[in-house]
Design a protein around this motif. Structure first.
Motif, short mmCIF file in Angstrom:
data_model
loop_
_atom_site.label_atom_id
_atom_site.label_comp_id
_atom_site.label_asym_id
_atom_site.label_seq_id
_atom_site.Cartn_x
_atom_site.Cartn_y
_atom_site.Cartn_z
N LEU A 12 0.83 -1.20 0.00
CA LEU A 12 0.00 0.00 0.00
C LEU A 12 0.86 1.25 0.00
CD1 LEU A 12 -2.53 -1.17 2.73
CD2 LEU A 12 -2.88 -1.21 0.26
N ASP A 13 0.22 2.37 -0.28
CA ASP A 13 0.85 3.68 -0.27
C ASP A 13 1.34 4.03 1.14
OD1 ASP A 13 0.49 6.83 0.03
OD2 ASP A 13 0.74 6.38 -2.11
N ALA A 14 2.36 4.86 1.20
CA ALA A 14 2.95 5.27 2.48
C ALA A 14 1.94 5.94 3.41
CB ALA A 14 4.13 6.20 2.24
N LYS A 15 0.92 6.58 2.84
CA LYS A 15 -0.09 7.22 3.71
C LYS A 15 -0.80 6.18 4.58
CE LYS A 15 -3.85 7.38 0.31
NZ LYS A 15 -4.65 8.27 -0.52
N TYR A 16 -0.79 4.91 4.17
CA TYR A 16 -1.37 3.83 4.97
C TYR A 16 -0.31 3.04 5.74
CZ TYR A 16 -5.49 4.75 2.15
OH TYR A 16 -6.55 5.36 1.54
N THR A 17 0.86 2.85 5.13
CA THR A 17 1.88 2.04 5.79
C THR A 17 2.56 2.76 6.96
OG1 THR A 17 3.57 2.65 4.16
CG2 THR A 17 2.32 0.62 3.76
N ALA A 18 2.75 4.07 6.85
CA ALA A 18 3.43 4.80 7.93
C ALA A 18 2.65 4.72 9.25
CB ALA A 18 3.70 6.24 7.51
N PRO A 19 1.33 4.99 9.26
CA PRO A 19 0.59 4.86 10.52
C PRO A 19 0.56 3.41 11.03
CG PRO A 19 -0.65 6.21 8.98
CD PRO A 19 0.49 5.60 8.22
N ALA A 20 0.47 2.44 10.13
CA ALA A 20 0.48 1.04 10.55
C ALA A 20 1.81 0.69 11.20
CB ALA A 20 0.21 0.14 9.35
N ALA A 21 2.91 1.16 10.60
CA ALA A 21 4.23 0.90 11.18
C ALA A 21 4.37 1.56 12.55
CB ALA A 21 5.32 1.40 10.23
N GLU A 22 3.85 2.78 12.68
CA GLU A 22 3.89 3.46 13.98
C GLU A 22 3.09 2.67 15.02
OE1 GLU A 22 2.40 7.60 16.11
OE2 GLU A 22 2.58 7.56 13.93
N PHE A 23 1.91 2.20 14.63
CA PHE A 23 1.09 1.39 15.55
C PHE A 23 1.87 0.14 15.96
CE2 PHE A 23 -1.82 -2.11 16.33
CZ PHE A 23 -2.57 -1.59 17.37
N ALA A 24 2.49 -0.52 15.02
CA ALA A 24 3.24 -1.74 15.30
C ALA A 24 4.40 -1.48 16.25
CB ALA A 24 3.76 -2.34 13.99
N ARG A 25 5.10 -0.38 16.05
CA ARG A 25 6.21 -0.05 16.96
C ARG A 25 5.70 0.21 18.38
NH1 ARG A 25 7.98 2.46 12.17
NH2 ARG A 25 7.09 4.48 12.78
N LEU A 26 4.58 0.91 18.50
CA LEU A 26 3.99 1.16 19.82
C LEU A 26 3.56 -0.15 20.48
CD1 LEU A 26 1.76 4.26 18.94
CD2 LEU A 26 3.81 4.26 20.42
N LEU A 27 2.97 -1.03 19.69
CA LEU A 27 2.53 -2.33 20.20
C LEU A 27 3.73 -3.12 20.72
CD1 LEU A 27 -0.12 -4.52 18.47
CD2 LEU A 27 1.90 -5.55 19.45
N GLY A 28 4.75 -3.23 19.92
CA GLY A 28 5.94 -3.98 20.32
C GLY A 28 6.66 -3.36 21.50
N ALA A 29 6.83 -2.04 21.48
CA ALA A 29 7.52 -1.35 22.58
C ALA A 29 6.74 -1.45 23.88
CB ALA A 29 7.75 0.12 22.21
N GLY A 30 5.43 -1.61 23.77
CA GLY A 30 4.59 -1.76 24.96
C GLY A 30 4.61 -3.17 25.53
N GLY A 31 5.37 -4.06 24.90
CA GLY A 31 5.48 -5.43 25.38
C GLY A 31 4.28 -6.30 25.03
N HIS A 32 3.50 -5.85 24.07
CA HIS A 32 2.32 -6.60 23.66
C HIS A 32 2.67 -7.65 22.60
CE1 HIS A 32 -0.06 -3.72 25.86
NE2 HIS A 32 0.48 -2.74 25.18
N THR A 33 1.74 -8.56 22.39
CA THR A 33 1.86 -9.59 21.37
C THR A 33 0.92 -9.27 20.22
OG1 THR A 33 2.47 -11.30 22.96
CG2 THR A 33 1.53 -12.06 20.87
N LEU A 34 1.44 -9.30 19.01
CA LEU A 34 0.62 -9.15 17.81
C LEU A 34 0.06 -10.51 17.43
CD1 LEU A 34 -0.39 -7.64 15.23
CD2 LEU A 34 1.80 -8.28 14.18
N VAL A 35 -1.27 -10.57 17.33
CA VAL A 35 -1.94 -11.75 16.79
C VAL A 35 -2.51 -11.28 15.47
CG1 VAL A 35 -3.77 -13.45 17.14
CG2 VAL A 35 -2.54 -12.52 19.13
N TRP A 36 -2.07 -11.90 14.36
CA TRP A 36 -2.47 -11.40 13.05
C TRP A 36 -2.53 -12.54 12.06
CZ3 TRP A 36 2.32 -12.91 13.30
CH2 TRP A 36 3.18 -12.91 12.21
N GLY A 37 -2.91 -12.23 10.84
CA GLY A 37 -3.12 -13.23 9.80
C GLY A 37 -1.92 -14.03 9.40
#
Length: 181
Positions: A12-37
């Motif tokens: 996808l375009d960066a306008k969608y990937t940049a916020p997703a990447a930011e969310f992922a970094r926050l999730l990981g830095a918060g010690g959370h587990t990503l459950v995904w496809g």
């Protein structure tokens, strides 16, 4: 906390990937587990890479016919026989659900978890990250359903909409913590 994320497996375009990447970094830095496809492609792969680099865990839930796209670096990978089993596993493994931009698969997943929540089959927080107004039409439709009596519970009890990655993570974690207390 285990956070299930529904999102696109497309590039996808960066306008969608940049916020997703930011969310992922926050999730990981918060010690959370990503459950995904469980995919290594597109937004799903980016999300997994960013969570892992930020120190989070990865639980991939793939499906047999997409096994060839499975993310090899996941801490745990579950392969289900079909999409129905995959959706059930994604919901069962998460404490909250966050919906990033996505196509028909994402809509299918979120519609099912909303329907189950509507009927009291779970009470996990569901949060849309409304990047670039992507879910404005969905929100409008849900608000109309609420206003015109199509929902047995108030919309605010079913779902939240966030404008930023930090807000999406806060909605997911705060709502889940409130439900546990």
């Amino acid at each position: 906390m285990n956070i299930t994320v529904f999102c696109s497996a497309n590039l996808l375009d960066a306008k969608y990937t940049a916020p997703a990447a930011e969310f992922a970094r926050l999730l990981g830095a918060g010690g959370h587990t990503l459950v995904w496809g469980g995919s290594h492609t597109g937004l799903m792969g980016l999300l997994a890479d960013e969570v892992q680099q930020a120190g989070g865990r990865l639980v991939g839930i793939s499906v047999e016919f997409l096994r060839h796209k499975a993310y090899e670096g996941a801490d745990e990978l579950v392969v289900t026989p079909d999409l129905a089993a995959r959706k059930a596993e994604l919901l069962a493994r998460g404490d909250a659900v966050v919906v990033l931009v996505g196509g028909l698969g994402t809509l299918d997943e979120v519609t099912e978890v909303l329907e189950l929540k509507k009927h009291g089959q779970h009470d996990k927080p569901i949060v849309f990250l409304d990047t670039e107004g992507f879910y404005a039409g969905t929100r409008t439709q849900l608000e109309r359903m609420d206003r015109e009596g199509f929902l047995p519970r108030p919309l605010a009890e079913l779902v939240s909409f966030a404008q930023t990655p930090a807000e999406a993570l806060a909605h997911a974690t705060v709502q889940q913590n409130l439900q546990q207390n």
